[in-house]
Design a protein around this motif. Structure first.
Motif, PDB file in Angstrom:
ATOM      1  N   LYS A  84       0.845  -1.198   0.000  1.00 14.94           N
ATOM      2  CA  LYS A  84       0.000   0.000   0.000  1.00 14.94           C
ATOM      3  C   LYS A  84       0.880   1.249   0.000  1.00 14.94           C
ATOM      4  O   LYS A  84       1.756   1.403   0.849  1.00 14.94           O
ATOM      5  CB  LYS A  84      -0.903   0.028   1.229  1.00 14.94           C
ATOM      6  N   ASN A 101      -6.066   7.412  -0.489  1.00 19.22           N
ATOM      7  CA  ASN A 101      -6.307   6.135  -1.136  1.00 19.22           C
ATOM      8  C   ASN A 101      -6.906   6.401  -2.507  1.00 19.22           C
ATOM      9  O   ASN A 101      -7.642   7.381  -2.699  1.00 19.22           O
ATOM     10  CB  ASN A 101      -7.238   5.264  -0.303  1.00 19.22           C
ATOM     11  N   GLY A 120      -9.961   4.238   3.108  1.00 19.36           N
ATOM     12  CA  GLY A 120      -9.977   3.385   1.935  1.00 19.36           C
ATOM     13  C   GLY A 120     -11.150   3.745   1.051  1.00 19.36           C
ATOM     14  O   GLY A 120     -12.228   4.071   1.550  1.00 19.36           O
ATOM     15  N   LYS A 172      -8.574  -1.918   1.932  1.00 19.55           N
ATOM     16  CA  LYS A 172      -7.622  -0.899   1.526  1.00 19.55           C
ATOM     17  C   LYS A 172      -7.321   0.051   2.675  1.00 19.55           C
ATOM     18  O   LYS A 172      -6.178   0.496   2.845  1.00 19.55           O
ATOM     19  CB  LYS A 172      -8.148  -0.148   0.306  1.00 19.55           C
TER      20      LYS A 172
END
Length: 266
Positions: A84, A101, A120, A172
Motif C-alpha cells: 500500500k 487512497n 480506503g 484498503k
C-alpha cells in the motif's frame, strides 16, 4: 493557498478520464511522473489504460499539492509490507499527516484524502460481469450470500457491488489488501441506518472502530468509503470533480450518498 482539511473531514476527488483528451494537458501529466511511474505508464499495452494510469497519477500528485506546499512532481511515496502506498515519511512529518487512497474503474477515478485516520475507497462500474451470485459464493461471508439470495433478481447486481466496494474499501483502509479473507467479515445495510461491519473472531478487529459510506457518483458507478474511526467522530464528506492542472468543481455529496448514509454527515 493550501486547502484546509478538518480532522473530521474526508475529501473525495473524482476525475472522469473519458472527458480528459487534450493532448497538451496529458503531456503535462506525463511530466509529473517519476522514473518508476514513467516506466509503468509505458508498459501498458492499450492506450485507454495508459491514459487512465496517467490521469490517476496526475490526480494524486496535484491533489496532494492542494494541501501542502510541495510541487506535484516532487511527491515521494513509500510502501508498506503489503504494497500500500503512502506519502514518504520525510514529506509527511510536518503538521498533521495526510492519508490517501486511490481507486479507478472504467470511466471514473476516485481519490480519498483524510488526516491521521486511515481511509480506503473503492469505485466500480456496474456494467462489469463481476456481479454474480457464483462469485459472491466464493468470496463473500455467509450472511452476505444469504442477503443476496433473499432480494429480487433485478436488485442483486447493485447489492453485489455495494458489498464488493465496501469490502474493498475496508481492506484498503487496513492496508493489507487481499491478505484479509473476504469471507471473514460482513456488512449489514439496514434501511435508513448506518452501514455496519461484523467480524469473525480471527479478524481481530472491532466494528465500533469503523465508519462506512455508500456512494453513487454517476448512474454507472457505485463507490464506498471506509475510515478507521469510531462513529462518534462525526466525519463529514465533501466531493469535487477535477481535471488535474485545469479545473475543480464542487459536487453535491448529498446527491451521491445512499439515504441510509445521510445522517453520517452530521
Amino acid at each position: 493557498m493550501a486547502l484546509f482539511l478538518e480532522k473530521d473531514g474526508i475529501h473525495l476527488w473524482f476525475a472522469y478520464p473519458d472527458e480528459i483528451n487534450d493532448q497538451a494537458l496529458l503531456l503535462s501529466y506525463a511530466d509529473l511522473l517519476n522514473d518508476e511511474e514513467q516506466n509503468r505508464w509505458q508498459r501498458f499495452h492499450f492506450a485507454r489504460h495508459r491514459q487512465q494510469y496517467l490521469i490517476t497519477r496526475a490526480l494524486l500528485r496535484t491533489t496532494l499539492s492542494c494541501y501542502r506546499d510541495i510541487e506535484p512532481k516532487a511527491w515521494r511515496f513509500d510502501f508498506n509490507a503489503y504494497g500500500k502506498p503512502e506519502i514518504a515519511q520525510s514529506q509527511n512529518q510536518t503538521g498533521l499527516p495526510i492519508r490517501f487512497n486511490l481507486s479507478h474503474t472504467d470511466g471514473l477515478i476516485m481519490c480519498g484524502i483524510a488526516l491521521t485516520h486511515d481511509v480506503g475507497v473503492d469505485v466500480e462500474h456496474k456494467a462489469k460481469d463481476r456481479a454474480s451470485l457464483n462469485i459472491a459464493e466464493h468470496y463473500f461471508a455467509k450472511a452476505e450470500i444469504a442477503g443476496l439470495k433473499q432480494i429480487p433478481e433485478h436488485q442483486k447486481p447493485q447489492r453485489f457491488f455495494e458489498y464488493w466496494t465496501l469490502k474493498e474499501a475496508y481492506i484498503k483502509a487496513r492496508g493489507m489488501g487481499l491478505s484479509l479473507p473476504l469471507d471473514q467479515f460482513s456488512f449489514i445495510m439496514p434501511e435508513q441506518q448506518r452501514v455496519q461491519i461484523a467480524f469473525e473472531p480471527g479478524m481481530q478487529d472491532n466494528p465500533d472502530h469503523w465508519q462506512f459510506w455508500r456512494l453513487y457518483p454517476s448512474p454507472q458507478h457505485i463507490a464506498a468509503v471506509a475510515v478507521n474511526a469510531p462513529p462518534h467522530n462525526g466525519f463529514r464528506l465533501s466531493a469535487c470533480k477535477v481535471v488535474p492542472l485545469q479545473s475543480r468543481v464542487p459536487l453535491p455529496i448529498s446527491a451521491m450518498l445512499a439515504s441510509s448514509n445521510n445522517h453520517s454527515l452530521a
